[in-house]
Design a protein around this motif. Sequence first.
Motif, mmCIF file in Angstrom:
data_model
loop_
_atom_site.group_PDB
_atom_site.id
_atom_site.type_symbol
_atom_site.label_atom_id
_atom_site.label_comp_id
_atom_site.label_asym_id
_atom_site.label_seq_id
_atom_site.Cartn_x
_atom_site.Cartn_y
_atom_site.Cartn_z
ATOM 1 N N ALA A 201 0.807 -1.231 0.000
ATOM 2 C CA ALA A 201 0.000 0.000 0.000
ATOM 3 C C ALA A 201 0.837 1.276 0.000
ATOM 4 O O ALA A 201 0.288 2.367 0.152
ATOM 5 C CB ALA A 201 -0.977 0.032 1.191
ATOM 6 N N GLU A 202 2.134 1.178 -0.171
ATOM 7 C CA GLU A 202 2.969 2.386 -0.175
ATOM 8 C C GLU A 202 2.733 3.188 -1.447
ATOM 9 O O GLU A 202 2.538 2.611 -2.517
ATOM 10 C CB GLU A 202 4.440 2.003 -0.067
ATOM 11 N N PRO A 203 2.735 4.519 -1.348
ATOM 12 C CA PRO A 203 3.052 5.378 -0.201
ATOM 13 C C PRO A 203 1.831 5.730 0.653
ATOM 14 O O PRO A 203 1.854 6.705 1.407
ATOM 15 C CB PRO A 203 3.603 6.632 -0.877
ATOM 16 N N TRP A 204 0.764 4.928 0.540
ATOM 17 C CA TRP A 204 -0.478 5.229 1.239
ATOM 18 C C TRP A 204 -0.703 4.281 2.427
ATOM 19 O O TRP A 204 -1.840 3.980 2.779
ATOM 20 C CB TRP A 204 -1.648 5.156 0.254
ATOM 21 N N ASP A 205 0.381 3.821 3.046
ATOM 22 C CA ASP A 205 0.260 2.858 4.144
ATOM 23 C C ASP A 205 -0.422 3.475 5.368
ATOM 24 O O ASP A 205 -1.151 2.782 6.088
ATOM 25 C CB ASP A 205 1.623 2.272 4.512
ATOM 26 N N ASP A 206 -0.204 4.768 5.624
ATOM 27 C CA ASP A 206 -0.914 5.420 6.735
ATOM 28 C C ASP A 206 -2.421 5.394 6.494
ATOM 29 O O ASP A 206 -3.213 5.170 7.424
ATOM 30 C CB ASP A 206 -0.445 6.866 6.914
ATOM 31 N N LEU A 207 -2.820 5.624 5.264
ATOM 32 C CA LEU A 207 -4.236 5.562 4.918
ATOM 33 C C LEU A 207 -4.761 4.136 5.069
ATOM 34 O O LEU A 207 -5.897 3.928 5.537
ATOM 35 C CB LEU A 207 -4.448 6.056 3.485
ATOM 36 N N ALA A 208 -3.953 3.152 4.696
ATOM 37 C CA ALA A 208 -4.354 1.750 4.857
ATOM 38 C C ALA A 208 -4.680 1.450 6.314
ATOM 39 O O ALA A 208 -5.665 0.765 6.620
ATOM 40 C CB ALA A 208 -3.251 0.828 4.358
ATOM 41 N N VAL A 209 -3.860 1.973 7.229
ATOM 42 C CA VAL A 209 -4.111 1.775 8.654
ATOM 43 C C VAL A 209 -5.429 2.436 9.058
ATOM 44 O O VAL A 209 -6.260 1.839 9.757
ATOM 45 C CB VAL A 209 -2.937 2.321 9.496
ATOM 46 N N LYS A 210 -5.646 3.662 8.615
ATOM 47 C CA LYS A 210 -6.879 4.384 8.948
ATOM 48 C C LYS A 210 -8.111 3.599 8.487
ATOM 49 O O LYS A 210 -9.114 3.491 9.204
ATOM 50 C CB LYS A 210 -6.883 5.765 8.291
ATOM 51 N N LEU A 211 -8.021 3.054 7.278
ATOM 52 C CA LEU A 211 -9.155 2.314 6.739
ATOM 53 C C LEU A 211 -9.379 1.002 7.485
ATOM 54 O O LEU A 211 -10.524 0.580 7.690
ATOM 55 C CB LEU A 211 -8.947 2.058 5.247
ATOM 56 N N MET A 212 -8.298 0.338 7.908
ATOM 57 C CA MET A 212 -8.466 -0.901 8.679
ATOM 58 C C MET A 212 -9.109 -0.641 10.033
ATOM 59 O O MET A 212 -9.888 -1.455 10.532
ATOM 60 C CB MET A 212 -7.122 -1.605 8.845
ATOM 61 N N ILE A 213 -8.770 0.479 10.636
ATOM 62 C CA ILE A 213 -9.403 0.840 11.906
ATOM 63 C C ILE A 213 -10.907 1.058 11.699
ATOM 64 O O ILE A 213 -11.729 0.676 12.534
ATOM 65 C CB ILE A 213 -8.754 2.109 12.489
ATOM 66 N N LYS A 214 -11.248 1.615 10.562
ATOM 67 C CA LYS A 214 -12.646 1.985 10.273
ATOM 68 C C LYS A 214 -13.498 0.795 9.850
ATOM 69 O O LYS A 214 -14.675 0.699 10.247
ATOM 70 C CB LYS A 214 -12.633 3.053 9.174
ATOM 71 N N PHE A 215 -12.935 -0.130 9.046
ATOM 72 C CA PHE A 215 -13.725 -1.206 8.456
ATOM 73 C C PHE A 215 -13.268 -2.567 8.992
ATOM 74 O O PHE A 215 -12.118 -2.969 8.797
ATOM 75 C CB PHE A 215 -13.606 -1.176 6.931
ATOM 76 N N PRO A 216 -14.166 -3.310 9.647
ATOM 77 C CA PRO A 216 -13.771 -4.545 10.336
ATOM 78 C C PRO A 216 -13.305 -5.674 9.429
ATOM 79 O O PRO A 216 -12.528 -6.529 9.866
ATOM 80 C CB PRO A 216 -15.039 -4.943 11.099
ATOM 81 N N ASN A 217 -13.746 -5.717 8.178
ATOM 82 C CA ASN A 217 -13.363 -6.814 7.281
ATOM 83 C C ASN A 217 -12.258 -6.434 6.300
ATOM 84 O O ASN A 217 -12.080 -7.092 5.275
ATOM 85 C CB ASN A 217 -14.584 -7.331 6.522
ATOM 86 N N LEU A 218 -11.516 -5.377 6.612
ATOM 87 C CA LEU A 218 -10.381 -4.969 5.787
ATOM 88 C C LEU A 218 -9.090 -5.391 6.476
ATOM 89 O O LEU A 218 -8.879 -5.101 7.656
ATOM 90 C CB LEU A 218 -10.400 -3.456 5.570
ATOM 91 N N TYR A 219 -8.220 -6.084 5.719
ATOM 92 C CA TYR A 219 -6.980 -6.640 6.258
ATOM 93 C C TYR A 219 -5.788 -6.228 5.391
ATOM 94 O O TYR A 219 -5.950 -5.648 4.320
ATOM 95 C CB TYR A 219 -7.061 -8.171 6.314
ATOM 96 N N TYR A 220 -4.602 -6.592 5.861
ATOM 97 C CA TYR A 220 -3.353 -6.196 5.190
ATOM 98 C C TYR A 220 -2.395 -7.381 5.200
ATOM 99 O O TYR A 220 -2.263 -8.086 6.211
ATOM 100 C CB TYR A 220 -2.742 -5.024 5.940
ATOM 101 N N SER A 221 -1.719 -7.587 4.081
ATOM 102 C CA SER A 221 -0.714 -8.641 3.983
ATOM 103 C C SER A 221 0.533 -8.067 3.312
ATOM 104 O O SER A 221 0.450 -7.570 2.190
ATOM 105 C CB SER A 221 -1.267 -9.811 3.161
ATOM 106 N N PRO A 222 1.687 -8.102 3.988
ATOM 107 C CA PRO A 222 2.892 -7.424 3.479
ATOM 108 C C PRO A 222 3.668 -8.251 2.456
ATOM 109 O O PRO A 222 4.897 -8.353 2.510
ATOM 110 C CB PRO A 222 3.713 -7.204 4.753
ATOM 111 N N SER A 223 2.958 -8.864 1.522
ATOM 112 C CA SER A 223 3.601 -9.677 0.495
ATOM 113 C C SER A 223 4.544 -8.840 -0.352
ATOM 114 O O SER A 223 4.355 -7.636 -0.530
ATOM 115 C CB SER A 223 2.532 -10.320 -0.397
ATOM 116 N N ALA A 224 5.577 -9.508 -0.881
ATOM 117 C CA ALA A 224 6.573 -8.894 -1.770
ATOM 118 C C ALA A 224 7.485 -7.891 -1.073
ATOM 119 O O ALA A 224 8.255 -7.198 -1.731
ATOM 120 C CB ALA A 224 5.910 -8.238 -2.986
ATOM 121 N N PHE A 225 7.409 -7.803 0.249
ATOM 122 C CA PHE A 225 8.296 -6.934 1.024
ATOM 123 C C PHE A 225 9.216 -7.789 1.893
ATOM 124 O O PHE A 225 8.736 -8.694 2.581
ATOM 125 C CB PHE A 225 7.489 -6.018 1.956
ATOM 126 N N ARG A 226 10.505 -7.504 1.878
ATOM 127 C CA ARG A 226 11.362 -8.062 2.907
ATOM 128 C C ARG A 226 10.891 -7.515 4.254
ATOM 129 O O ARG A 226 10.574 -6.320 4.365
ATOM 130 C CB ARG A 226 12.823 -7.680 2.686
#
Length: 290
Positions: A201-226
Amino acid sequence: MPRPKDIAAIDLMLGIPMSSSNHEMYEYLKPLMMDEESRQQFKMPAQYMFKDIPSVGDTDDKVGWVLQQMDKHNIERAMVGAYTGRPEISEAISKNRHRFLQCLDVNPNRGMEEVRRIKQAKRDQGINAVSIFPSGLVPQVAIDDKKMFPIYAACVEEGLPVFVNTGICGPRFPSMVQKTELIEEVVWFFPELKFVMRHGAEPWDDLAVKLMIKFPNLYYSPSAFRPKHYPKSIINYMNSRGADKVLYAGYFPMGISLDTIFSDLDNLPLKDEVWPKFLRENALKLFGIS
């Protein structure tokens, strides 16, 4: 805190190579590549970003080779592509269903044909999830485009999580169809949809966090990142109110070796109580399995 070595991981992005070079995996992206280096010289589309692209085992039994790598790193299960066009791989995966989850990559440009394909794959293969790479489609399709909505609806009806790339993509083609802000309308309109953000979600990772706090069925997976490059906003979120929302995924053998990933994980600053959730429990809950 140090990674507990006794926790068997569930890897939500792992590939079964098709050959020793694995180049076939990226052929579908060729129409989007405009620069000569990407077209002619790269082994994989974002090679300029990856310095540790694994060598694929020189064996005809690619599934067996992948299982050996998983065992070496205590990976109990891995989510791989649903190889609908490769019966020999599909058969090998079926024989090892206790080790693999299957994810069907879909193209919303195909309309109802793709909706029917999702339903058939769930019925015939028992797929566990659907994935979409918006920037990698030809033509590209935005996360909130009307073409996507039948796919999301099918996922809700079939009880399938959807994994969607968001953020600036690695390959050298446009990324604006993957802007993280586009997710909000989707998860608002489909509150039952389990939506997993892939690839940072870069460079919008802060927004990704905000949206996860807001929506219960939204998740994050750090694939393709060391792991050493995980966004700080995500690590902070995992160690606070987001321990239940982030799911481990690697990028083997597409771009990062498991040796590198697990070496990095040893230095990931997570709280003790976060590790089991991140490595396995959140995935078990997402898929409703034990």
